[in-house]
Design an enzyme around this catalytic site. Sequence first.
Site, PDB file in Angstrom:
ATOM      1  N   SER A 133       7.757   8.430   0.357  1.00 30.62           N
ATOM      2  CA  SER A 133       6.461   7.939   0.786  1.00 30.62           C
ATOM      3  C   SER A 133       5.786   7.262  -0.404  1.00 30.62           C
ATOM      4  CB  SER A 133       5.622   9.097   1.345  1.00 30.62           C
ATOM      5  OG  SER A 133       4.356   8.663   1.765  1.00 30.62           O
ATOM      6  N   TYR A 147       0.683  -1.184   5.176  1.00 28.25           N
ATOM      7  CA  TYR A 147       1.604  -0.381   4.359  1.00 28.25           C
ATOM      8  C   TYR A 147       1.197   1.090   4.412  1.00 28.25           C
ATOM      9  CZ  TYR A 147       3.844   1.610   0.213  1.00 28.25           C
ATOM     10  OH  TYR A 147       4.567   2.404  -0.639  1.00 28.25           O
ATOM     11  N   LYS A 151       3.401   4.478   5.843  1.00 24.06           N
ATOM     12  CA  LYS A 151       3.680   5.683   5.072  1.00 24.06           C
ATOM     13  C   LYS A 151       2.995   6.910   5.670  1.00 24.06           C
ATOM     14  CE  LYS A 151       6.380   3.857   1.975  1.00 24.06           C
ATOM     15  NZ  LYS A 151       7.823   4.196   1.962  1.00 24.06           N
TER      16      LYS A 151
END
Length: 262
Positions: A133, A147, A151
Amino acid sequence: MKTWLITGAGRGLGRVWTEAALERGDRVVATARRPGVLDPLVSAFGDRVVPLLLDVTDRTAVLDVVDQAVERCGTIDVVVNNAGYGLFGMIEETTEQQAREQMETNFFGALWVTQAVLPVMRRQKSGHLLQVSSLGGIAAFPTLGIYNASKWALEGMSEALAQEVGPLGVNVTIVEPGPYGTDWSGDSAVRTEPIEAYEPIRETRRASSTARAPEDPRTTTATILALVDAPQPPLRAFVGAYPRPVVEKVYRQRMETWDAWK
């Protein structure tokens, strides 16, 4: 000797961790999207490297790579779901294609690899999944919203997964690195078409990034090797000095807000 499967092993942290595993005598099924990038590893480490081409967004290809890994190595002890990239831009600026491609790689790619290796690990009654992650999987930042979303999705899936497979002998660790000197924000990154109204926010982010010196990615290897060797590895692990104070501040602010509005 442990047998690893590492996605995104051609460069960045994936390459560093591949080399670290090989240097200590382990065997690595190393995957990358571009042909030839893994050739130096084969030259240096011989048949302890199994280089395979893989685009993790192709679920059929993922299943085939795992089958090849088991056929050639007999087992998979450690899987590092590392393949991914950064998408830089404001939420409003992001196109549908950019958003979908970010999720396809960073989240669905890791999901396909996870699903493919779990039957192997369940049969073995052992195995360790390292889900790569980011600090951006715990805290969100302007210009990285999609983004961050990819994650956060990976972290939610992995936390549930740990509870599902732990009783079966399989460990899950969410690896959360801070900023390192890789090409994550360079050649491998994707950027949106900027909207002028957001330029002050973008400039603030640029200044913040410029003021922060990225850490040497090679300093992460001791942490990764300690995690895979731990008899009871943690669910989450920061990598580097940067994430801890940032996350402490974020969680303190969350608790203060929840308390104020309870």
